[in-house]
Scaffold this motif. Sequence first.
Motif, PDB file in Angstrom:
ATOM      1  N   GLU A 179      -8.207 -12.013  24.599  1.00  0.00           N
ATOM      2  CA  GLU A 179      -6.837 -12.460  24.737  1.00  0.00           C
ATOM      3  C   GLU A 179      -6.310 -12.907  23.367  1.00  0.00           C
ATOM      4  N   PRO A 180      -5.035 -12.643  23.066  1.00  0.00           N
ATOM      5  CA  PRO A 180      -4.471 -13.114  21.795  1.00  0.00           C
ATOM      6  C   PRO A 180      -4.401 -14.638  21.756  1.00  0.00           C
ATOM      7  N   LEU A 181      -4.678 -15.198  20.597  1.00  0.00           N
ATOM      8  CA  LEU A 181      -4.671 -16.649  20.424  1.00  0.00           C
ATOM      9  C   LEU A 181      -3.817 -17.015  19.212  1.00  0.00           C
ATOM     10  N   PRO A 182      -3.216 -18.207  19.210  1.00  0.00           N
ATOM     11  CA  PRO A 182      -2.472 -18.671  18.041  1.00  0.00           C
ATOM     12  C   PRO A 182      -3.412 -19.246  16.980  1.00  0.00           C
ATOM     13  N   LEU A 183      -4.498 -18.553  16.708  1.00  0.00           N
ATOM     14  CA  LEU A 183      -5.554 -19.000  15.801  1.00  0.00           C
ATOM     15  C   LEU A 183      -6.069 -17.797  15.012  1.00  0.00           C
ATOM     16  N   VAL A 184      -6.816 -18.080  13.951  1.00  0.00           N
ATOM     17  CA  VAL A 184      -7.589 -17.033  13.291  1.00  0.00           C
ATOM     18  C   VAL A 184      -8.790 -16.718  14.180  1.00  0.00           C
ATOM     19  N   VAL A 185      -9.082 -15.445  14.386  1.00  0.00           N
ATOM     20  CA  VAL A 185     -10.190 -15.054  15.264  1.00  0.00           C
ATOM     21  C   VAL A 185     -11.129 -14.109  14.522  1.00  0.00           C
ATOM     22  N   ASP A 186     -12.404 -14.493  14.436  1.00  0.00           N
ATOM     23  CA  ASP A 186     -13.452 -13.634  13.889  1.00  0.00           C
ATOM     24  C   ASP A 186     -14.369 -13.217  15.029  1.00  0.00           C
ATOM     25  N   LEU A 187     -14.672 -11.923  15.087  1.00  0.00           N
ATOM     26  CA  LEU A 187     -15.527 -11.391  16.144  1.00  0.00           C
ATOM     27  C   LEU A 187     -16.884 -10.993  15.580  1.00  0.00           C
ATOM     28  N   TYR A 188     -17.931 -11.382  16.277  1.00  0.00           N
ATOM     29  CA  TYR A 188     -19.296 -11.035  15.886  1.00  0.00           C
ATOM     30  C   TYR A 188     -19.951 -10.250  17.020  1.00  0.00           C
ATOM     31  N   PRO A 189     -20.101  -8.926  16.883  1.00  0.00           N
ATOM     32  CA  PRO A 189     -20.772  -8.142  17.935  1.00  0.00           C
ATOM     33  C   PRO A 189     -22.248  -8.538  18.020  1.00  0.00           C
ATOM     34  N   LEU A 190     -22.713  -8.867  19.208  1.00  0.00           N
ATOM     35  CA  LEU A 190     -24.087  -9.339  19.346  1.00  0.00           C
ATOM     36  C   LEU A 190     -25.109  -8.224  19.151  1.00  0.00           C
ATOM     37  N   GLN A 191     -24.677  -6.966  19.260  1.00  0.00           N
ATOM     38  CA  GLN A 191     -25.588  -5.861  18.952  1.00  0.00           C
ATOM     39  C   GLN A 191     -25.998  -5.858  17.477  1.00  0.00           C
ATOM     40  N   ARG A 192     -25.248  -6.555  16.666  1.00  0.00           N
ATOM     41  CA  ARG A 192     -25.595  -6.680  15.255  1.00  0.00           C
ATOM     42  C   ARG A 192     -26.889  -7.473  15.082  1.00  0.00           C
ATOM     43  N   TYR A 193     -27.193  -8.337  16.054  1.00  0.00           N
ATOM     44  CA  TYR A 193     -28.330  -9.254  15.933  1.00  0.00           C
ATOM     45  C   TYR A 193     -29.469  -8.940  16.896  1.00  0.00           C
ATOM     46  N   PHE A 194     -29.154  -8.341  18.043  1.00  0.00           N
ATOM     47  CA  PHE A 194     -30.155  -8.109  19.079  1.00  0.00           C
ATOM     48  C   PHE A 194     -30.181  -6.633  19.467  1.00  0.00           C
ATOM     49  N   THR A 195     -31.363  -6.108  19.738  1.00  0.00           N
ATOM     50  CA  THR A 195     -31.502  -4.681  20.030  1.00  0.00           C
ATOM     51  C   THR A 195     -31.396  -4.346  21.517  1.00  0.00           C
ATOM     52  N   GLN A 196     -31.531  -5.335  22.390  1.00  0.00           N
ATOM     53  CA  GLN A 196     -31.553  -5.052  23.825  1.00  0.00           C
ATOM     54  C   GLN A 196     -30.195  -4.547  24.317  1.00  0.00           C
ATOM     55  N   PRO A 197     -30.196  -3.561  25.232  1.00  0.00           N
ATOM     56  CA  PRO A 197     -28.940  -3.014  25.770  1.00  0.00           C
ATOM     57  C   PRO A 197     -28.034  -4.063  26.408  1.00  0.00           C
ATOM     58  N   PHE A 198     -28.621  -5.165  26.896  1.00  0.00           N
ATOM     59  CA  PHE A 198     -27.822  -6.235  27.507  1.00  0.00           C
ATOM     60  C   PHE A 198     -26.694  -6.700  26.593  1.00  0.00           C
ATOM     61  N   PHE A 199     -26.910  -6.638  25.283  1.00  0.00           N
ATOM     62  CA  PHE A 199     -25.938  -7.198  24.340  1.00  0.00           C
ATOM     63  C   PHE A 199     -24.860  -6.204  23.918  1.00  0.00           C
TER      64      PHE A 199
END
Length: 210
Positions: A179-199
């Motif tokens: 959802e759009p927010l009146p803030l700065v938003v940084d996104l971190y994809p969890l697949q960057r850190y974990f190999t399991q398909p769950f992420f």
Amino acid sequence: MDQLQKLDTVVSHYFPELSPAQITLFCRLGDIYTHWNSKLNLISRKDIAHLYLHHILHSLAIAQVTIFVAHTKILDVGTGGGFPGIPLAILFPEVHFHLVDATAKKIEAVVAIVAALGLKNVSVDWARAEALTGQYDFIVGRGVANLLLLYSWVKDKIAEARKNKLHNGILYLKGAPFEPLPLVVDLYPLQRYFTQPFFKEKYLVHAYSV
């Protein structure tokens, strides 16, 4: 697979520097949550077999993005069964975590779990986030509400003084879309850190003002 094996194959793999005391606490989570889940649906009963991957490691994803300095104050909004607050509190024993939820029965269970683990850096309250008056460095959450609603609850509870590398703000674990927010938003994809398909398609959202 016993709790130590589950810990080794999931949590310890990504956090190899856990102390013996932390390993003991993480191992105990399996039996403690199995016990409480038989009484109260803290997490889906179909999901209890995946406690370490779907709940504990997911909570600890925040620690892949930032390491909290000592004396950081964190509010866990809508903690439910104690996620992400309890796993993070084990990982960061010098950081204070305030866990709140509007469901009394869940909070009763979380109080008992925190006491059983002997966590001194955790306080627990039956409360709605919007009714709180304290100030926190970070607000954390996981699937509580949409981000805009969460922000409306906590926007006046984020401290101005910064002590961590990341800007004070919201650290929220969720899937897309956002959802759009009146803030700065940084996104971190969890697949960057974990190999399991769950992420796959799961993210940590860092929302903050500058």
